[in-house]
Design a protein around this motif. Structure first.
Motif, PDB file in Angstrom:
ATOM      1  N   ALA A  19       0.661  -1.274  -0.057  1.00  0.00           N
ATOM      2  CA  ALA A  19      -0.042  -0.065   0.016  1.00  0.00           C
ATOM      3  C   ALA A  19       0.830   1.305   0.006  1.00  0.00           C
ATOM      4  O   ALA A  19       0.587   2.268  -0.742  1.00  0.00           O
ATOM      5  CB  ALA A  19      -1.004  -0.019   1.053  1.00  0.00           C
ATOM      6  N   TYR A  22       2.832   1.568  -3.696  1.00  0.00           N
ATOM      7  CA  TYR A  22       2.066   1.851  -4.838  1.00  0.00           C
ATOM      8  C   TYR A  22       0.692   2.643  -4.770  1.00  0.00           C
ATOM      9  O   TYR A  22      -0.023   2.993  -5.660  1.00  0.00           O
ATOM     10  CB  TYR A  22       1.679   0.640  -5.452  1.00  0.00           C
ATOM     11  CG  TYR A  22       3.134  -0.303  -5.811  1.00  0.00           C
ATOM     12  CD1 TYR A  22       3.856   0.265  -6.809  1.00  0.00           C
ATOM     13  CD2 TYR A  22       3.293  -1.460  -5.135  1.00  0.00           C
ATOM     14  CE1 TYR A  22       5.162  -0.654  -6.854  1.00  0.00           C
ATOM     15  CE2 TYR A  22       4.619  -2.258  -5.572  1.00  0.00           C
ATOM     16  CZ  TYR A  22       5.552  -1.510  -6.357  1.00  0.00           C
ATOM     17  OH  TYR A  22       6.731  -2.132  -6.692  1.00  0.00           O
ATOM     18  N   HIS A  23       0.514   2.774  -3.543  1.00  0.00           N
ATOM     19  CA  HIS A  23      -1.070   3.471  -3.460  1.00  0.00           C
ATOM     20  C   HIS A  23      -0.666   4.449  -2.138  1.00  0.00           C
ATOM     21  O   HIS A  23      -1.428   5.012  -1.603  1.00  0.00           O
ATOM     22  CB  HIS A  23      -1.976   2.619  -2.876  1.00  0.00           C
ATOM     23  CG  HIS A  23      -2.405   1.409  -3.867  1.00  0.00           C
ATOM     24  ND1 HIS A  23      -3.018   1.692  -5.199  1.00  0.00           N
ATOM     25  CD2 HIS A  23      -1.742   0.276  -3.958  1.00  0.00           C
ATOM     26  CE1 HIS A  23      -2.873   0.473  -5.851  1.00  0.00           C
ATOM     27  NE2 HIS A  23      -2.123  -0.271  -5.287  1.00  0.00           N
ATOM     28  N   THR A  26      -3.239   7.307  -1.452  1.00  0.00           N
ATOM     29  CA  THR A  26      -4.739   7.002  -1.547  1.00  0.00           C
ATOM     30  C   THR A  26      -5.021   7.477   0.114  1.00  0.00           C
ATOM     31  O   THR A  26      -4.446   6.956   0.860  1.00  0.00           O
ATOM     32  CB  THR A  26      -4.995   5.674  -1.750  1.00  0.00           C
ATOM     33  OG1 THR A  26      -4.557   5.631  -3.098  1.00  0.00           O
ATOM     34  CG2 THR A  26      -6.266   5.187  -1.535  1.00  0.00           C
ATOM     35  N   CYS A  41      -3.074   9.207   4.654  1.00  0.00           N
ATOM     36  CA  CYS A  41      -3.224   8.170   3.397  1.00  0.00           C
ATOM     37  C   CYS A  41      -2.157   7.033   3.668  1.00  0.00           C
ATOM     38  O   CYS A  41      -1.493   7.004   4.971  1.00  0.00           O
ATOM     39  CB  CYS A  41      -2.276   9.045   2.266  1.00  0.00           C
ATOM     40  SG  CYS A  41      -0.640   9.686   2.851  1.00  0.00           S
ATOM     41  N   TRP A  42      -2.036   6.138   2.927  1.00  0.00           N
ATOM     42  CA  TRP A  42      -1.516   4.896   3.248  1.00  0.00           C
ATOM     43  C   TRP A  42       0.110   5.284   3.435  1.00  0.00           C
ATOM     44  O   TRP A  42       0.760   4.324   4.299  1.00  0.00           O
ATOM     45  CB  TRP A  42      -1.666   3.904   2.036  1.00  0.00           C
ATOM     46  CG  TRP A  42      -2.934   3.125   1.881  1.00  0.00           C
ATOM     47  CD1 TRP A  42      -4.000   3.214   0.897  1.00  0.00           C
ATOM     48  CD2 TRP A  42      -3.364   2.341   2.794  1.00  0.00           C
ATOM     49  NE1 TRP A  42      -4.944   2.326   1.291  1.00  0.00           N
ATOM     50  CE2 TRP A  42      -4.549   1.750   2.526  1.00  0.00           C
ATOM     51  CE3 TRP A  42      -2.951   1.593   4.134  1.00  0.00           C
ATOM     52  CZ2 TRP A  42      -5.344   0.912   3.101  1.00  0.00           C
ATOM     53  CZ3 TRP A  42      -3.704   0.729   4.848  1.00  0.00           C
ATOM     54  CH2 TRP A  42      -4.863   0.481   4.325  1.00  0.00           C
ATOM     55  N   ALA A 219      -8.411  -0.776  -6.310  1.00  0.00           N
ATOM     56  CA  ALA A 219      -8.115   0.326  -6.096  1.00  0.00           C
ATOM     57  C   ALA A 219      -8.869   1.887  -6.374  1.00  0.00           C
ATOM     58  O   ALA A 219      -8.556   3.002  -6.159  1.00  0.00           O
ATOM     59  CB  ALA A 219      -6.546   0.761  -6.730  1.00  0.00           C
ATOM     60  N   ARG A 220     -10.190   1.451  -7.022  1.00  0.00           N
ATOM     61  CA  ARG A 220     -11.074   2.421  -7.485  1.00  0.00           C
ATOM     62  C   ARG A 220     -12.085   2.690  -6.313  1.00  0.00           C
ATOM     63  O   ARG A 220     -12.958   3.620  -6.255  1.00  0.00           O
ATOM     64  CB  ARG A 220     -11.477   1.945  -8.745  1.00  0.00           C
ATOM     65  CG  ARG A 220     -10.519   2.258  -9.759  1.00  0.00           C
ATOM     66  CD  ARG A 220     -11.104   1.678 -11.052  1.00  0.00           C
ATOM     67  NE  ARG A 220     -11.362   0.299 -11.066  1.00  0.00           N
ATOM     68  CZ  ARG A 220     -10.305  -0.796 -10.926  1.00  0.00           C
ATOM     69  NH1 ARG A 220      -9.066  -0.191 -10.748  1.00  0.00           N
ATOM     70  NH2 ARG A 220     -10.536  -2.111 -10.847  1.00  0.00           N
ATOM     71  N   GLY A 245      -5.209  -1.331  -2.171  1.00  0.00           N
ATOM     72  CA  GLY A 245      -4.774   0.195  -2.414  1.00  0.00           C
ATOM     73  C   GLY A 245      -6.194   0.804  -2.521  1.00  0.00           C
ATOM     74  O   GLY A 245      -6.307   1.667  -2.900  1.00  0.00           O
ATOM     75  N   ARG A 247      -9.453   3.127  -1.011  1.00  0.00           N
ATOM     76  CA  ARG A 247      -9.541   4.395  -0.096  1.00  0.00           C
ATOM     77  C   ARG A 247     -10.372   3.778   1.340  1.00  0.00           C
ATOM     78  O   ARG A 247     -11.493   2.946   1.004  1.00  0.00           O
ATOM     79  CB  ARG A 247     -10.405   5.272  -0.733  1.00  0.00           C
ATOM     80  CG  ARG A 247     -10.454   6.462   0.159  1.00  0.00           C
ATOM     81  CD  ARG A 247     -11.027   7.679  -0.836  1.00  0.00           C
ATOM     82  NE  ARG A 247     -11.498   8.788  -0.240  1.00  0.00           N
ATOM     83  CZ  ARG A 247     -12.448   9.321   0.244  1.00  0.00           C
ATOM     84  NH1 ARG A 247     -13.545   8.665   0.245  1.00  0.00           N
ATOM     85  NH2 ARG A 247     -12.667  10.656   0.654  1.00  0.00           N
TER      86      ARG A 247
END
Ligand code: ADP
Length: 542
Positions: A19, A22-23, A26, A41-42, A219-220, A245, A247
């Protein structure tokens, strides 16, 4: 010859690392215990998790030590989830609504060395403190707070610990079978029992649970786990969210319908998770406000049976799909999720809808069977009712502190549920073994009786229980909460059962009550109802 591929241990540290890598940006939205919304965030969750692990090293909290949490769903709790486990210790999530005796019992049984808690629980920790023999560090999940310090001497503050920690701290190398999380069952019968999850079981649970026919999180997505992080790993959603990843929107302490409606709307949540009582509260808030849910697409519902009438209301009035799922503390918890098969799309709409009422079919990694009283496996024919047994990668083998296996001789865990399975593996929970009603030698499912009552527009909630009966041993009675403004009477409600169940299954009485006693995990406390109402038919002869 062995396979010649890299081996990497399956650890929860790998989830938060992914997370953060790569995220990173987020968003994690967190409702603070004292009000207001924090946005992080992550990347920050990961850095704070590492800081926390290094702070625990400085406090000389040993590897494998249990660190208790008594907290709402918030970002500090998330940092503990990863920092404690990936740091080589065990996150012991504790249900704050347990009785003081049970709280003392499980904290001592787990021998927690650290106890993290939200400000809400300061008064109860103050009372429990003299009985907690093993806790060396009490940590308030807040910045420094002099008033709290005067209530509880030798208090530490989460934000200070984290501020002094090292954001680059390296996770220790862990064997994947190392324990990462501990959760006790509610102990409605007998003493609570601990279920100790390994890193491997948590990661496999996240992978298995997040298949397209599982939670299908990407991730969306913007997720609202209303299911508490203090019970069964919040259904594994924190781990799945890190892996995907996604939210996360963490709702903090206010889980009433109005607060949830506000959060769902303002934070544009598209996937939510919670027990049926949570969605009952939301339904009432939607009705009274006239609001809609333009962003919410689906919600996973389990913990107790999801009434079909609720599925219909959310689908038809709000365009939200409620997805029924089943699991338990002993299964980490995801066991089944109700998604249709390809062939179901050819069925008439009504039949397609009916299939969605069941608790669903096993995800990869879980096997189910039903057995009779002698332990013989019953056919998967959708009719043969028996004890539900389970085995799989994230199913308990023995309870914490016990040397004995909790399994049958041939290696299955008996769930305590009474169920049927059909030829496609769809599970229908008929009842809990301890709740099912036996009237004149025949079984009556309380779930069926409750679903019919709840479908009545004048009823907000209902529980069916067995009352002792001189002739039939047990007879069903209903305890009902009227919907706002409703004046439905007993005779009308009972007449509503005709044609829906066999005559002898119709409850003998319907008693109206203001509220039903609920556990913190959204289950009606039927043992309490049986204590109070179990004798009301003692004088009946018919
Ligand atoms: P406890 O309440 O003992 O802590 P859990 O929270 O682990 O136990 O709950 C597990 C039990 O909850 C299951 O054995 C089952 O009886 C019930 N349960 C979970 N999901 C469902 C569902 N979708 N429908 C009916 N019952 C469910």
């Amino acid at each position: 010859m062995r396979g010649q591929m890299m081996y990497q241990a399956l650890t929860t540290g790998s989830l938060i690392d992914h997370a953060a890598r790569y995220h990173a940006g987020t968003e994690i939205v967190s409702v603070a215990t004292k009000g207001g919304v924090e946005r992080t965030c992550w990347a920050d969750i990961s850095a704070n998790a590492r800081r926390l692990a290094s702070a625990l090293d400085h406090l000389d909290v040993p590897a494998g030590a249990r660190c208790g949490t008594i907290a709402w769903n918030n970002r500090r709790h998330l940092e503990i989830y990863f920092g404690v486990g990936a740091g080589g210790r065990v996150t012991h999530t504790i249900n704050p609504r347990l009785s003081p005796e049970h709280l003392i019992y499980i904290i001592n049984d787990a021998a927690d060395e650290v106890l993290f808690f939200d400000h809400t629980f300061l008064p109860s920790i103050h009372q429990l403190q003299p009985h907690l023999k093993t806790v060396k560090h009490f940590v308030l999940m807040d910045p420094r707070d002099e008033e709290a310090l005067s209530t509880l001497g030798s208090l530490k503050f989460f934000d200070e610990l984290v501020a002094h920690g090292d954001a680059q701290h390296a996770w220790p190398e862990l064997d994947e079978t190392t324990p990462a999380a501990l959760c006790y069952t509610s102990g409605t019968t007998g003493k609570p029992k601990g279920v100790l999850n390994s890193h491997r079981s948590l990661v496999l649970h996240a992978l298995g649970g997040n298949q397209p026919d599982g939670t299908c999180i990407s991730a969306r997505d913007s997720l609202l786990p209303v299911v508490p992080m203090f019970h069964v790993n919040a259904w594994g959603i924190p781990f799945i969210a890190a892996m995907a990843g996604a939210r996360l929107v963490l709702p903090g302490p206010n889980l009433d319908g109005d607060s949830l409606l506000k959060l769902l709307t303002e934070e544009k949540v598209n996937v939510a998770f919670g027990v049926p009582t949570i969605w009952m509260g939301l339904m009432a808030a939607l009705k009274s406000s006239g609001a809609q849910l333009p962003d919410l697409e689906r919600s996973f519902v389990g913990g107790t049976a999801l009434p079909p009438s609720m599925i219909n209301t959310f689908r038809d009035d709000y365009g939200v799909e409620l997805i029924h799922a089943w699991g338990m503390t002993e299964t980490t918890p995801i066991g089944t999720i109700n998604m249709p098969l390809r062939k179901h799309s050819e069925l008439p709409l009504e039949q397609q809808r009916e299939i969605r009422h069941a608790q669903g079919r096993p995800i990869f990694g879980v096997e189910l069977r039903v057995v009779d009283a002698e332990g013989n496996t019953l056919p998967n024919d959708g009719e043969s009712q028996g004890s539900l047994q389970v085995r799989g990668h994230w199913v308990v083998e023995c309870y914490y502190g016990s040397k004995e296996h909790a399994l049958t001789d041939d290696g299955w865990f008996d769930t305590g549920d009474i169920a049927t399975l059909d030829e496609n593996g769809y599970l229908v929970i008929r009842d809990r073994a301890k709740d099912i009603i036996k009237s004149g030698g025949e079984w009556i499912s309380t779930v069926d009786l409750e679903n019919i009552a709840i479908a009545h527009p004048g009823i907000a909630n209902a529980a069916a229980i067995a009352a002792r009966h001189p002739r039939w041993d047990e007879r069903p009675i209903l305890l009902c909460v009227r919907a706002q403004g409703s004046s439905v009477e007993e005779s009308e409600l009972l007449a509503n059962y005709e044609g829906k169940v066999a005559k002898w299954q119709i409850p003998d009485r319907a008693v109206f009550v203001d509220t039903l006693p609920m556990s913190a995990t959204g289950k009606v406390l039927k043992n309490r109802l049986r204590d109070e109402y179990g004798q009301i038919l003692a004088e009946d002869r018919e």
